[in-house]
Design a protein around this motif. Structure first.
Motif, PDB file in Angstrom:
ATOM      1  N   LEU A 141       7.321  17.518  -7.187  1.00 46.46           N
ATOM      2  CA  LEU A 141       5.892  17.372  -6.403  1.00 46.46           C
ATOM      3  C   LEU A 141       5.095  16.329  -6.151  1.00 46.46           C
ATOM      4  CD1 LEU A 141       3.707  19.354  -4.428  1.00 46.46           C
ATOM      5  CD2 LEU A 141       2.831  20.271  -7.152  1.00 46.46           C
ATOM      6  N   ASN A 142       4.512  15.585  -7.386  1.00 46.11           N
ATOM      7  CA  ASN A 142       4.116  14.663  -7.708  1.00 46.11           C
ATOM      8  C   ASN A 142       4.225  13.608  -6.483  1.00 46.11           C
ATOM      9  OD1 ASN A 142       2.291  15.683  -9.636  1.00 46.11           O
ATOM     10  ND2 ASN A 142       3.181  15.677 -11.142  1.00 46.11           N
ATOM     11  N   ILE A 143       5.781  13.307  -6.679  1.00 42.12           N
ATOM     12  CA  ILE A 143       5.672  12.552  -5.935  1.00 42.12           C
ATOM     13  C   ILE A 143       5.937  12.216  -4.846  1.00 42.12           C
ATOM     14  CG2 ILE A 143       7.899  10.546  -5.245  1.00 42.12           C
ATOM     15  CD1 ILE A 143       9.276  11.071  -8.569  1.00 42.12           C
ATOM     16  N   PHE A 144       5.900  13.823  -4.314  1.00 40.93           N
ATOM     17  CA  PHE A 144       6.081  13.737  -2.525  1.00 40.93           C
ATOM     18  C   PHE A 144       4.249  13.480  -2.595  1.00 40.93           C
ATOM     19  CE2 PHE A 144       4.586  17.124   0.558  1.00 40.93           C
ATOM     20  CZ  PHE A 144       5.269  17.000   1.163  1.00 40.93           C
ATOM     21  N   ILE A 145       3.949  14.396  -3.554  1.00 43.19           N
ATOM     22  CA  ILE A 145       1.882  13.989  -2.720  1.00 43.19           C
ATOM     23  C   ILE A 145       1.438  12.263  -2.648  1.00 43.19           C
ATOM     24  CG2 ILE A 145      -0.052  14.268  -3.690  1.00 43.19           C
ATOM     25  CD1 ILE A 145       0.706  17.481  -4.990  1.00 43.19           C
ATOM     26  N   CYS A 164       0.818  -1.304  -0.137  1.00 45.21           N
ATOM     27  CA  CYS A 164       0.081  -0.091  -0.051  1.00 45.21           C
ATOM     28  C   CYS A 164       1.116   1.415  -0.038  1.00 45.21           C
ATOM     29  CB  CYS A 164      -0.759   0.174   1.185  1.00 45.21           C
ATOM     30  SG  CYS A 164      -2.202  -1.505   1.159  1.00 45.21           S
ATOM     31  N   VAL A 165       1.815   1.286   0.397  1.00 47.62           N
ATOM     32  CA  VAL A 165       2.754   2.044   0.399  1.00 47.62           C
ATOM     33  C   VAL A 165       3.938   2.312  -0.581  1.00 47.62           C
ATOM     34  CG1 VAL A 165       4.447   3.406   1.594  1.00 47.62           C
ATOM     35  CG2 VAL A 165       1.960   2.713   2.797  1.00 47.62           C
ATOM     36  N   LEU A 166       5.101   1.592   0.220  1.00 43.18           N
ATOM     37  CA  LEU A 166       6.550   0.863  -0.606  1.00 43.18           C
ATOM     38  C   LEU A 166       6.016   0.960  -2.272  1.00 43.18           C
ATOM     39  CD1 LEU A 166       8.875  -0.728   1.743  1.00 43.18           C
ATOM     40  CD2 LEU A 166       8.260   1.699   1.362  1.00 43.18           C
ATOM     41  N   LEU A 167       5.007   0.074  -2.702  1.00 42.16           N
ATOM     42  CA  LEU A 167       4.818  -0.312  -4.473  1.00 42.16           C
ATOM     43  C   LEU A 167       4.172   0.714  -4.813  1.00 42.16           C
ATOM     44  CD1 LEU A 167       4.543  -2.135  -6.154  1.00 42.16           C
ATOM     45  CD2 LEU A 167       2.756  -3.273  -5.749  1.00 42.16           C
ATOM     46  N   PRO A 168       2.950   1.892  -4.165  1.00 45.03           N
ATOM     47  CA  PRO A 168       2.759   2.964  -5.065  1.00 45.03           C
ATOM     48  C   PRO A 168       3.696   3.660  -4.973  1.00 45.03           C
ATOM     49  CG  PRO A 168       0.858   1.795  -3.810  1.00 45.03           C
ATOM     50  CD  PRO A 168       2.378   1.216  -3.588  1.00 45.03           C
ATOM     51  N   ILE A 169       4.384   3.755  -4.356  1.00 49.90           N
ATOM     52  CA  ILE A 169       5.816   4.618  -4.589  1.00 49.90           C
ATOM     53  C   ILE A 169       6.766   4.779  -5.498  1.00 49.90           C
ATOM     54  CG2 ILE A 169       7.425   6.165  -2.965  1.00 49.90           C
ATOM     55  CD1 ILE A 169       5.385   6.355  -0.885  1.00 49.90           C
ATOM     56  N   THR A 170       6.902   3.637  -5.520  1.00 44.74           N
ATOM     57  CA  THR A 170       8.378   3.338  -5.962  1.00 44.74           C
ATOM     58  C   THR A 170       7.503   3.151  -7.960  1.00 44.74           C
ATOM     59  OG1 THR A 170       8.521   1.484  -4.689  1.00 44.74           O
ATOM     60  CG2 THR A 170       9.290   1.057  -6.793  1.00 44.74           C
ATOM     61  N   LEU A 171       6.601   2.553  -7.943  1.00 48.74           N
ATOM     62  CA  LEU A 171       5.561   2.396  -9.324  1.00 48.74           C
ATOM     63  C   LEU A 171       5.503   4.432  -9.546  1.00 48.74           C
ATOM     64  CD1 LEU A 171       2.959  -0.565  -9.401  1.00 48.74           C
ATOM     65  CD2 LEU A 171       5.401  -0.193 -10.661  1.00 48.74           C
ATOM     66  N   GLY A 172       5.112   5.521  -9.290  1.00 49.67           N
ATOM     67  CA  GLY A 172       4.877   6.587  -9.397  1.00 49.67           C
ATOM     68  C   GLY A 172       6.544   7.038  -9.724  1.00 49.67           C
ATOM     69  N   THR A 173       7.499   6.636  -8.631  1.00 50.12           N
ATOM     70  CA  THR A 173       8.443   7.465  -8.939  1.00 50.12           C
ATOM     71  C   THR A 173       9.044   6.885 -10.324  1.00 50.12           C
ATOM     72  OG1 THR A 173       8.749   7.191  -6.337  1.00 50.12           O
ATOM     73  CG2 THR A 173      10.467   7.887  -8.472  1.00 50.12           C
ATOM     74  N   LEU A 174       8.789   5.521 -10.711  1.00 53.19           N
ATOM     75  CA  LEU A 174       9.617   5.499 -11.913  1.00 53.19           C
ATOM     76  C   LEU A 174       8.863   5.487 -12.962  1.00 53.19           C
ATOM     77  CD1 LEU A 174       9.858   1.100 -11.513  1.00 53.19           C
ATOM     78  CD2 LEU A 174      11.764   3.053 -11.366  1.00 53.19           C
ATOM     79  N   TYR A 175       7.408   5.783 -12.746  1.00 49.66           N
ATOM     80  CA  TYR A 175       6.998   6.312 -14.723  1.00 49.66           C
ATOM     81  C   TYR A 175       6.748   8.322 -14.096  1.00 49.66           C
ATOM     82  CZ  TYR A 175       2.733   8.324 -16.397  1.00 49.66           C
ATOM     83  OH  TYR A 175       1.991   9.640 -16.873  1.00 49.66           O
ATOM     84  N   TYR A 176       6.787   8.394 -12.983  1.00 48.65           N
ATOM     85  CA  TYR A 176       7.239  10.006 -13.380  1.00 48.65           C
ATOM     86  C   TYR A 176       8.370  10.635 -13.581  1.00 48.65           C
ATOM     87  CZ  TYR A 176       3.192  11.203 -10.851  1.00 48.65           C
ATOM     88  OH  TYR A 176       1.190  11.562 -10.813  1.00 48.65           O
ATOM     89  N   THR A 177       9.636   9.851 -13.815  1.00 50.87           N
ATOM     90  CA  THR A 177      10.812   9.678 -13.675  1.00 50.87           C
ATOM     91  C   THR A 177      11.687   9.243 -14.953  1.00 50.87           C
ATOM     92  OG1 THR A 177      11.636   7.725 -12.442  1.00 50.87           O
ATOM     93  CG2 THR A 177      11.456  10.043 -11.658  1.00 50.87           C
ATOM     94  N   LEU A 178      10.859   8.267 -15.570  1.00 56.19           N
ATOM     95  CA  LEU A 178      11.441   7.158 -16.692  1.00 56.19           C
ATOM     96  C   LEU A 178      10.203   7.190 -17.702  1.00 56.19           C
ATOM     97  CD1 LEU A 178      13.281   4.187 -14.993  1.00 56.19           C
ATOM     98  CD2 LEU A 178      14.271   6.413 -15.455  1.00 56.19           C
ATOM     99  N   VAL A 179       8.629   7.932 -17.380  1.00 53.29           N
ATOM    100  CA  VAL A 179       8.042   7.288 -18.365  1.00 53.29           C
ATOM    101  C   VAL A 179       7.478   8.306 -18.779  1.00 53.29           C
ATOM    102  CG1 VAL A 179       5.768   6.317 -19.057  1.00 53.29           C
ATOM    103  CG2 VAL A 179       7.734   4.560 -17.632  1.00 53.29           C
ATOM    104  N   ALA A 180       6.740   9.590 -18.004  1.00 51.55           N
ATOM    105  CA  ALA A 180       6.211  10.631 -18.173  1.00 51.55           C
ATOM    106  C   ALA A 180       6.765  11.695 -19.436  1.00 51.55           C
ATOM    107  CB  ALA A 180       5.620  11.185 -16.799  1.00 51.55           C
TER     108      ALA A 180
END
Length: 406
Positions: free
Chosen positions: A378-382, A52-68
């Motif tokens: 900002l998106n990763i922090f939120i 619920c915490v580590l996995l969403p944050i990890t996926l979100g970080t990968l998306y915003y840094t590598l995919v978005a």
């Protein structure tokens, strides 16, 4: 388990339980039942934190840094103004939320609706390859537009592309359009501004036509009435072979007055010859002239007006005068009504021009130099704050329910 009794110094016996565990033998009783649930809870708590915490944050970080994909933003700012000097400030609307008549607030709200409408999107698609640009393969899968979507879903996607704001106090409207290329963002913003200006001009022209439509209708009615009256006067003159029956009647009256003066003169001369023999040639000649004048006066009188209580079809001058005067009165009223309608139309046009609306642009679209979206940090922090908060709330609720049940 063995129980030993130990003597106290005061020789008071108090039982004390001594627990001994044999090697390799599991604990039983209350102590054993308390260890296993705690371990199980810790294990589930750790797993829930990971998923619920580590996995969403990890996926979100990968998306915003590598995919978005980077998104460039360009926009404009403007206000709807009127030539009558009225600005966007609407005190009534600011306090009540309703647009007062004569203000530009209603047009501003129309523009806001138009910026998020299907009409604007379709107008943009005619001049810009919207689907091709936003469904390109180099756009990330979450931001990419499906070209097979129906127009209603494309409008929803468009509402995510454009962002609008409106200040009801100053009447200022701003919009921002984001695209995956800097030139596309500038082009889209220019198209939005052009279509918005066209909409405001169309609304202004429509309001102007509505304002003068009634006055123009009055002018048409007054003109038709005047034409009809003029046609009646023309027909009357053609039928009676007289341009001005009133002038003709005046001439006949003057002629009748002259004949009567001549008759009076003859009668005075005949009276002067009263003692002369009736067979006198001079008196007979004067009497004949007087009789002729009487007959001529009677004829002229019958030509002007018939005797009271009698109808004389051979003397229509009185009826002609009555008909002509009625037509003249009708003509005068028609001319006055036509002149008044023309004046009202001119005033309506002046008022309509004074109330004309136009788009006052104070900020034009420009070419962006840097992609401001997505805001990765900002998106990763939120995302982290939301994930931790939701996980913490879920843990608290779970423990509260468990404690309440137990």
């Amino acid at each position: 388990m063995t129980v030993e009794k130990v003597d106290t110094p005061n020789e008071v016996l108090s039982p004390r339980t001594v627990v001994s565990l044999a090697p390799g033998r599991a604990a039983s009783g209350d102590t054993g039942t308390q260890v296993r649930p705690q371990t199980r809870r810790r294990r589930w708590l750790t797993l829930s934190f990971v998923f619920c915490v580590l996995l969403p944050i990890t996926l979100g970080t990968l998306y915003y840094t590598l995919v978005a994909s980077d998104r460039y933003v360009s926009g404009a700012g403007f206000a709807v103004r009127g030539l009558d000097g009225g600005g966007g400030i609407d005190v009534v609307g600011a306090f009540t939320g309703m647009a007062s008549s004569g203000s530009t607030t209603s047009e501003s709200y129309i523009v806001l609706k138009y910026l998020n409408s299907r009409d604007l999107l379709e107008n943009i698609q005619t001049a810009f390859p919207f689907q091709e640009k936003y469904s390109a393969s180099d756009v990330d899968f979450l931001s990419r537009l499906d070209p097979n979507l129906p127009i209603e879903d494309q409008v929803d996607y468009w509402n995510g592309v454009i962002a609008t704001t409106f200040d009801s106090t100053s009447g200022i409207i701003t919009f921002d359009v984001d695209a995956f290329q800097a030139k596309d963002a500038e082009r889209m913003a220019n198209l939005v501004l052009e279509n918005t200006r066209a909409l405001v001009n169309q609304l202004s022209e429509s309001a102007r036509r509505d304002s003068v439509r009634f006055a123009e209708a009055e002018v048409h009615r007054a003109e038709a009435r005047l034409r009809e009256v003029l046609q009646q006067v023309r027909t009357f003159r053609d039928q009676e072979l007289s341009i001005n029956p009133a002038a003709s009647a005046q001439l006949q009256i003057e002629l009748l007055a002259s004949l009567k003066m001549q008759l009076v003169d003859l009668r005075s001369r005949i009276a002067a010859l009263g003692r002369v023999d009736e067979s006198s040639p001079a008196k007979i000649n004067l009497q004949r002239k007087a009789d002729a004048l009487k007959a001529q006066i009677a004829e002229q009188t019958l030509g002007i007006a018939a005797p009271p209580g009698k109808e004389n079809p051979d003397s229509p001058l009185t009826g002609l005068l009555a008909t002509y005067e009625a037509l003249e009165i009708e003509k005068t009223f028609a001319e006055q009504a036509y002149a008044s309608a023309l004046s009202s139309l001119e005033q309506a046009r002046i008022d309509a021009d004074r109330q004309q609306r136009y788009l006052a642009v104070y900020s034009y679209p420009s070419l962006p130099e840097d992609a401001i979206y997505p805001r990765r940090a900002l998106n990763i922090f939120i995302l982290s704050v939301v994930a931790i908060s939701m996980w913490g709330i879920g843990v608290l609720v779970t423990y509260s329910v468990r404690d309440h049940i137990s």
